[in-house]
Design a protein around this motif. Structure first.
Motif, PDB file in Angstrom:
ATOM      1  N   LYS A   1       0.818  -1.210   0.000  1.00  0.00           N
ATOM      2  CA  LYS A   1       0.000   0.000   0.000  1.00  0.00           C
ATOM      3  C   LYS A   1       0.856   1.266   0.000  1.00  0.00           C
ATOM      4  O   LYS A   1       0.646   2.157  -0.803  1.00  0.00           O
TER       5      LYS A   1
ATOM      6  N   PHE B   1       2.151 -10.980  -7.932  1.00  0.00           N
ATOM      7  CA  PHE B   1       1.090 -10.378  -8.735  1.00  0.00           C
ATOM      8  C   PHE B   1       1.422  -8.960  -9.214  1.00  0.00           C
ATOM      9  O   PHE B   1       1.400  -8.670 -10.405  1.00  0.00           O
TER      10      PHE B   1
ATOM     11  N   VAL C   1      -9.459   0.616  10.353  1.00  0.00           N
ATOM     12  CA  VAL C   1      -8.592  -0.386   9.708  1.00  0.00           C
ATOM     13  C   VAL C   1      -9.111  -1.801   9.955  1.00  0.00           C
ATOM     14  O   VAL C   1      -9.313  -2.568   9.028  1.00  0.00           O
TER      15      VAL C   1
ATOM     16  N   ARG D   1     -13.638  -5.933  11.836  1.00  0.00           N
ATOM     17  CA  ARG D   1     -14.262  -7.226  12.131  1.00  0.00           C
ATOM     18  C   ARG D   1     -13.153  -8.258  12.207  1.00  0.00           C
ATOM     19  O   ARG D   1     -12.045  -8.006  11.732  1.00  0.00           O
TER      20      ARG D   1
ATOM     21  N   LYS E   1     -10.805 -10.970  11.151  1.00  0.00           N
ATOM     22  CA  LYS E   1     -10.407 -11.278   9.779  1.00  0.00           C
ATOM     23  C   LYS E   1      -9.117 -12.074   9.783  1.00  0.00           C
ATOM     24  O   LYS E   1      -8.438 -12.171  10.792  1.00  0.00           O
ATOM     25  N   ARG E   2      -8.786 -12.576   8.613  1.00  0.00           N
ATOM     26  CA  ARG E   2      -7.596 -13.380   8.517  1.00  0.00           C
ATOM     27  C   ARG E   2      -6.373 -12.491   8.765  1.00  0.00           C
ATOM     28  O   ARG E   2      -6.398 -11.290   8.533  1.00  0.00           O
TER      29      ARG E   2
ATOM     30  N   SER F   1     -16.392   5.351  12.455  1.00  0.00           N
ATOM     31  CA  SER F   1     -16.969   6.693  12.288  1.00  0.00           C
ATOM     32  C   SER F   1     -16.010   7.642  11.580  1.00  0.00           C
ATOM     33  O   SER F   1     -16.412   8.692  11.106  1.00  0.00           O
ATOM     34  N   HIS F   2     -14.732   7.280  11.541  1.00  0.00           N
ATOM     35  CA  HIS F   2     -13.769   8.095  10.792  1.00  0.00           C
ATOM     36  C   HIS F   2     -13.580   7.499   9.406  1.00  0.00           C
ATOM     37  O   HIS F   2     -13.339   6.305   9.263  1.00  0.00           O
ATOM     38  N   ARG F   3     -13.649   8.367   8.399  1.00  0.00           N
ATOM     39  CA  ARG F   3     -13.536   7.924   7.005  1.00  0.00           C
ATOM     40  C   ARG F   3     -12.144   7.386   6.730  1.00  0.00           C
ATOM     41  O   ARG F   3     -11.953   6.432   5.986  1.00  0.00           O
ATOM     42  N   LYS F   4     -11.127   8.054   7.305  1.00  0.00           N
ATOM     43  CA  LYS F   4      -9.757   7.566   7.206  1.00  0.00           C
ATOM     44  C   LYS F   4      -9.031   7.987   8.461  1.00  0.00           C
ATOM     45  O   LYS F   4      -9.628   8.605   9.338  1.00  0.00           O
TER      46      LYS F   4
ATOM     47  N   HIS G   1     -12.041   3.644  -1.395  1.00  0.00           N
ATOM     48  CA  HIS G   1     -12.062   3.013  -0.065  1.00  0.00           C
ATOM     49  C   HIS G   1     -12.570   1.580  -0.113  1.00  0.00           C
ATOM     50  O   HIS G   1     -12.111   0.724   0.633  1.00  0.00           O
TER      51      HIS G   1
ATOM     52  N   THR H   1      -7.063  -4.747   2.306  1.00  0.00           N
ATOM     53  CA  THR H   1      -6.672  -5.009   3.695  1.00  0.00           C
ATOM     54  C   THR H   1      -7.200  -6.371   4.133  1.00  0.00           C
ATOM     55  O   THR H   1      -6.528  -7.125   4.813  1.00  0.00           O
TER      56      THR H   1
ATOM     57  N   VAL I   1      -4.557  -9.925  -4.550  1.00  0.00           N
ATOM     58  CA  VAL I   1      -5.158 -10.880  -5.478  1.00  0.00           C
ATOM     59  C   VAL I   1      -6.536 -11.304  -4.970  1.00  0.00           C
ATOM     60  O   VAL I   1      -7.501 -11.377  -5.731  1.00  0.00           O
TER      61      VAL I   1
END
Lengths: 364, 289
Positions: free
Chosen positions: A14, A39, A156, A159, A161-162, A236-239, B85, B92, B97
């Motif tokens: 990123k 990739f 970020v 939930r 997640k892996r 609640s924060h967009r970023k 987003h 994330t 991929v």
């Protein structure tokens, strides 16, 4: 050195992709890309003219580089920076610098001994509003600062997640390294490394492998006490939103990405445009355009400074040198130790209260 | 293109000046009714074009516009894709991929290609790009969407990397499959214009900051003016008020005298500001039809 800087961007995740785009567009840069994973490298190598390497050692062996930008997962920073410095290559490293601050210190010394430009990507120091806050603090705008609140919130991990490296503590993931590092780095800029860390909490909200929220209390000898409050599971924060509030004997300062608000009880010599009461300055008016804009002037500005410093043959200090990032790594190590042991880390002398002025017989 | 286009930043808590104002706007516009109320004010003032992100919530707006063709007979959308987003979150969560696979038709060849260990062939990359574009366009089916933009973060990422062939894929696909004009938002207009021309894209529609004080005109004020004067670009000006730094009348008057600027896009949430800007554009750029 020719006036073009030969620079490799290593790690195209990123942050790395955006660094690559900005460096590649820089008129002083001759850019090379490097990433191990398949990739992105596959797609890019077929579609761009920039040379692409799939192996870092191969890159260092074959190319006579002036500089590297390291944007790999944090665990890899120390060995990759070391390898570059050993070859006499200037380094820009993504934050956090190193997961073990002893590595940070060692690499700071190594870069200094070799006279190389060594910078870390704490871009908030390039945000106009925070730079203005620093200028105001140094000018004594709000007097003796006692009370500090440093916050960062954003969406970020929302939930379970892996696991990716960003959510694996051993890899340098987690809310502390990813988010809290930013407000902490600003506090280090303003006040240095804290002398004492207490009351730290590294909490899990959704993640299994690492922290999603951070609290801590930081104290400086004869200086302020700071509360740190950070949470990356806040939809609640967009970023990401980072904010610092300071209260001092002569007023209050607040800054976020967009604006710096100052409240002065009385004006201070040498600060033009700041009168009694509120003054607001916006990042938009505090910022100069650089050669290329991708996602905020601060990202362009930090790379521009790095590339120009390298092109100038290493003259002049850069913002965010390794030593300053080492302060942040050390601060985070203190928070982890404090959270794990429950024992205060370090000691700080309390600030004496401001003595009252001696009153005359009729003074009030 | 219309001379005045209505933007959507104000609806999604984007404000370049203040996080507090951004949050207040996010609160105000969390119901689609509140968005429609403002769009209706703009539409009734004679502003027919809504230039909007392909944000999930825009599908509520397209649904309402489609549901009342009599009321919205002249209403058109200029979609701006992608809504970044959505992809950033997917990356994330699933990795690069994995995220792409999420967005591909489940049983299609492209999903299979992404599962394989073989490097993707060029034509597979192109195919994936087209599928992503089509997905973003879905919510506009049955509406008028004659101009389609790429968002600036995406444009400028591709531009910086030198992956300019992607612009050609976009350009061709928007024309051929969607019968619309491809267009580009950027913060680096002079550099983008050069890159597009190298891909054989002539006189592109480019939306970028254009304002009297040179605010966020990356590549330099003079280079922007040169590009506009050259006649090589059909420009849409955004940030004409430079986030409030330039008085409205002065800002629009200045823009109106520039060659090459076909449209202005602006965002506002009060009827006063909407009608005010419309009146200024009518005054200096001729009646908006």
């Amino acid at each position: 050195m020719s006036d073009k800087v030969k620079i490799a961007v290593v790690g195209l995740g990123k942050m790395g992709l955006s660094h690559f785009a900005m460096v590649n567009a820089h008129p002083r840069a001759r850019t090379i890309a490097c990433d191990g994973s398949g990739f992105m490298i596959d797609v890019l190598s077929k579609n761009i003219t920039t040379p692409v390497y799939r192996d870092y050692d191969d890159l260092l062996a074959k190319e006579d580089l002036d500089a590297v930008v390291i944007a790999t997962p944090s665990r890899l920073h120390a060995p990759m920076v070391q390898a570059a410095l050993d070859k006499g290559i200037n380094v820009f490293c993504e934050k956090p610098f190193c997961l073990n601050w002893a590595d940070s210190q060692r690499l700071t010394d190594l870069a200094a001994a070799k006279g190389l430009i060594a910078q870390v990507g704490y871009h908030y120091r390039y945000v106009g509003a925070f730079a203005e806050m620093k200028r105001l603090i140094d000018a004594g705008a709000i007097g003796r600062i006692t009370h500090v609140m440093a916050e960062a919130y954003g969406p970020v991990v929302l939930r379970p997640k892996r696991t990716t490296w960003r959510t694996d503590k051993a890899e340098g993931g987690g809310c502390l390294y990813d988010y809290a590092a930013h407000p902490l780095n600003l506090l280090n800029w303003f006040f240095g490394t804290p002398d004492q860390v207490m009351g730290s909490h590294l909490g899990q909200v959704f993640s299994e492998g690492t922290d999603d929220e951070v609290f801590s209390t930081l104290r400086w000898d004869d200086g302020p006490t700071a509360q740190l409050s950070v949470n990356w599971s806040d939809e609640s924060h967009r970023k990401m939103s980072t904010k610092i509030s300071l209260i001092g004997t002569n007023g209050r300062l607040y800054a976020d990405r967009q604006e710096c608000q100052a409240y002065l009880r009385k004006p201070v010599d040498g600060l033009d445009g700041y009168d009694t009461g509120w003054t607001v300055k916006y990042t938009t008016e505090l910022t100069q355009d650089r050669w290329f804009y991708l996602r905020g002037e601060e990202y362009s500005a930090q790379l521009d400074d790095f590339i120009e410093a390298v092109a100038a043959g290493g003259a002049g200090a850069v913002q965010n040198d390794f030593a300053s990032a080492t302060q942040t790594d050390k601060t985070m190590a203190m928070i982890i130790e404090n959270a794990e042991t429950g024992q205060n880390v370090g000691e700080a002398r309390a600030m004496a209260p401001q003595p009252a002025k001696k009153r005359g017989w009729f003074g009030r | 293109m219309d001379k005045l286009l209505f933007g959507d930043n104000q609806f999604f808590g984007i404000n370049h000046m203040s996080e507090e104002k951004a949050r207040a706007q996010a609160m105000r516009f969390q119901k689609t009714d509140a968005i429609m109320d403002v769009l209706d004010v703009a539409y009734d003032a004679g502003i027919n074009t809504f230039m909007c992100t392909t944000h999930d919530r825009i599908s509520d707006v397209t649904r309402r516009v489609k549901a009342d063709p009599a009321r919205y007979s002249n209403f058109q959308f200029y979609p701006c894709m992608p809504y970044a987003h959505k992809y950033a979150n997917a990356v994330t969560e699933h990795g690069m991929v994995g995220a792409l696979r999420e967005f591909m038709p489940k049983d299609g060849l492209l999903a299979t290609a992404l599962t394989g260990t073989k490097a993707l062939a060029t034509k597979e990359v192109d195919g994936i790009a087209r599928v992503l574009i089509d997905m973003e366009m879905k919510m506009f089916a049955g509406t008028r969407a004659p101009v389609v933009f790429i968002q600036n973060v995406f444009t400028d990422l591709l531009l910086g990397m030198g992956f300019t062939r992607a612009f050609k894929i976009f350009d061709d696909h928007i024309r051929e499959k969607h019968g619309a004009e491809p267009a580009y938002i950027t913060m680096n207009m002079p550099a983008l214009l050069d890159a597009l021309e190298k891909e054989g894209i002539e006189r592109p529609i480019i939306c970028s900051n254009i304002n009297k004080i040179g605010f966020r005109m990356s590549g330099g004020y003079d280079a922007y003016l040169d590009a506009l004067k050259s006649g090589r670009v059909r420009a849409v000006a955004m940030s004409v008020y430079a986030s409030g730094a330039i008085p409205a009348d002065e800002a629009i008057h200045w823009i109106s005298e520039l060659p090459g600027v076909e449209s202005i896009v602006f965002g506002a949430s009060s009827a006063g500001n909407i009608r005010g800007t419309k009146a200024l554009v009518d005054k200096y750029m001729g009646e908006v039809v």
